[in-house]
Design a protein around this motif. Sequence first.
Motif, PDB file in Angstrom:
ATOM      1  N   VAL A   1       0.809  -1.223   0.000  1.00 44.67           N
ATOM      2  CA  VAL A   1       0.000   0.000   0.000  1.00 44.67           C
ATOM      3  C   VAL A   1       0.841   1.271   0.000  1.00 44.67           C
ATOM      4  O   VAL A   1       1.946   1.303   0.526  1.00 44.67           O
ATOM      5  N   LEU A   2       0.275   2.306  -0.636  1.00 43.19           N
ATOM      6  CA  LEU A   2       0.827   3.660  -0.635  1.00 43.19           C
ATOM      7  C   LEU A   2       2.308   3.730  -1.015  1.00 43.19           C
ATOM      8  O   LEU A   2       3.089   4.432  -0.387  1.00 43.19           O
TER       9      LEU A   2
ATOM     10  N   GLU B   1      -4.262   3.243  -1.438  1.00 44.49           N
ATOM     11  CA  GLU B   1      -4.382   2.803  -0.048  1.00 44.49           C
ATOM     12  C   GLU B   1      -4.684   1.317   0.074  1.00 44.49           C
ATOM     13  O   GLU B   1      -4.583   0.744   1.156  1.00 44.49           O
ATOM     14  N   LEU B   2      -5.042   0.678  -1.044  1.00 49.84           N
ATOM     15  CA  LEU B   2      -5.266  -0.764  -1.017  1.00 49.84           C
ATOM     16  C   LEU B   2      -4.202  -1.502  -1.825  1.00 49.84           C
ATOM     17  O   LEU B   2      -4.374  -2.646  -2.196  1.00 49.84           O
TER      18      LEU B   2
END
Lengths: 531, 305
Positions: B75-76, B89-90
């Motif tokens: 993520v990110l 974010e996923l």
Amino acid sequence: MVRDQHDQSPVKLLAGTPISRRHFLALTAAGAAAMAVRGAKPALADDEIKRGGTLRGAVVGPITSLDPFTSKLSSGDAITYRSLYNSLLEISGTGELIPELATKWTVSEDGLTYTFNLQSGVLFHDGTTLDAEAIKFNLERYKAEGSSYSGADRLRVISTIEAPDAQTLVITLATPNTPFLVNVGVIPIVSPAAVDALGEDFQLKAVGSGPFKYESWEPGSTAKFTRNEQYWETAPDGQPFPYLDSLVIEGAPDDSVRLLNLRSGQFEVNERVNPRDIASISSDPNIQVIETAHATPYIVALNPTKAPFDNKTLRQAVSSALDRQAIIDNISFGTGYTIPIAFPKGAWFYIDAPSPVYDVDAAKKLLADAGYPDGIDVTFSIINRPTDNQIAQIVKAQLDSIGIRTTIDVLERTTWVDLWTARNGQLGILQGGMTPTDPDSQSGWWSDTSLANYAGYDNPKIRELIEQANETTDQAKRLELWKEVTALNVDDAVYIFIGAIPTTMATRKIVTDLETVSGYNWELRATWLNQ
Amino acid sequence: MAFSIHASIDPAPTIGAHANDERARFNRLRKIARQFRRSKQAVIGLTIIVILAIVAVAAPLISRVDPGVPVLGNVLQSPSWSALFGTDELGRDVFGRIVHGARISLGVAALAVAISTVFGVPIGLIAGYWEGIVGSVLMRLMDSIQAFPAVLLAIAIASTLGPGIMNAMIAIGFVGIPGFARLARGEVLRIKAVDYVSAARASGAGNARILRQHILPNGLAPLIVAAATSAAGAILTEAALSFVGLGATPPQPSWGSMLQAGYPFITLAPWLSIFPGLAISLATFGFIFLGDGLRDIFDPRMRGR
């Protein structure tokens, strides 16, 4: 009574409380955490404390009413009431009962009669006296038939309220009810004279006895409160609390907005920091981060009243297919923890039972056993909230992988509530709130009357266990009963508790001695600005 | 916008059928193509649209990752060679989501404009041709729709119909109807007074035939310009609807919904907002350039400047 929370060791606290046994248990269970919180603050000599200044707080939920009677349960309401009103007791961040208006209390052997000794010399902001009669008036108002007060149901167990003298309040219950002390203890006491005089306007111009008094507020606007010069609690410097001159509460639902305004100095306190931002503000020299005892649990709900999820085996398939740890790690950036039931870490009733195991093969087998060897299509209705959205997409991927094919339907809150209240939802996501006050505060999930039971979960055995737990005074036994509730809840898989994210607040560094009580409410009487 | 394009499109195909009709049409197309090439704006706009359309069509070939499946261990991540535009974010590849998102955003634009024109143009034609009660009633109806701010009305419709890309499309298309109706009506009012229409009527042509054969073809140019421009508007409105949660449902990667999901991370992971924002800007630019260029071509007074 001099209140200095630094000195309030558990032993001192117990000195005035005859039912010490139970409290002692509560305190030892919570003790370690309590010490850690207190110890984190620099001990300052009294003469260093600076009076004056304005504290501006940004809250997630804007104030809906200044009268607890008509509150819509916004976080801004609860935070405001703590400064505007007094209550019989308050509950520390870790669940200890702290005397406030009640200096002492006793419970009869049969658990039916509660006797409170009250603090004398307490005046409401309108100059009238807060005595036993005033508290009686409040309780009767809150519990009255048709009352809009959110906690009215919990007060219906009361059979009589008597005020034999100005400083004594005797409450008799119809049945023993252990959570009653907490439930009645935290109720804000308003001025009866002002309720009579102001009528409907009371919710706009509240009159209490707290450290701050009303200055201005209109629905949707910023609320201003000023120092109550005649406050009854005396600070170590010999003058009354509070130290602050005024208090400003402003609603700001957007996490980013609150954070930016805190960093720019627009606010001194931010009620809640999104977990994703904690790392970035920890490096800000002007900001301090405060862990509260409150946490937000996230729940996957299945509607057991209609096909397909009236099939318990199918629900269990969903339960086994969810990797709770992965979900909570993703949404909490590692700050959260998995839970089998909505009880927070640090509470005496925290249940550390392992969550059901994430097992894709078992889930597939359960799905086949449930009669869906080829999978099934379901609608996943969620409320339009960023975290719900994020959880839904992970849950979708995990369920899709075992053959429960979901379509996400993002709804407005009211639409969602209507859908589920009519029992037409299939799969959904809920958020809650959990504090270390009493396990009974979570009873709504299983209640046959509470609106909070959105899935329509009906397990009489669970309700019976909760009733039993509420009638039991022995804490260890209560915990055992709640463990049984937890096991039944996990087995039924109607409310699948995924995990919880502890609520973190942040303040400017100048904010000193801000305590959080009853979870996340701000105790501001001893708070001062070091500037 | 100037719409006196009548002179630029050959008004000849009027009385009777030409023997060399085909050839005339071909010559006219060549003329337009020549003018088109001279308009830098139009060329740039069309190029952008064509590239985006290719991206949309070939999305599964350009990015092989499923844009909806979370990769929780990733993520990110900031932009790198393995994930050109970073991950969200996923843990999903933002580049892949933007590529797949082109399908939704362009598809919405195309279909919404189609809805607007299919309903708006006939309403305008009728209202302009039969000016009396019919025209008044229709146009007052259109006025009442236009009385609401477009985005607000789209939000109201979309929230009534419920979230989802299909409903967003209907809402955006509906909001665009009055614009096309007014434009079409204006053209009819102008053209129906022209001699060749009177001539057609004199030679016994029916109303439907006059509208179809004489009025619509000669009033088409401003409608094409308006279609290009409103496609840009449709992309923006879709982004706005998705931003308030009324557009694409997760995990569908529409650009607007990507902006919405990325916005809370603006300080932490700015690439989640920047790249979808750029994609929206690019597509909007493309359509607006194309629209402006076409207007220049169709409008003789603008030509040569």
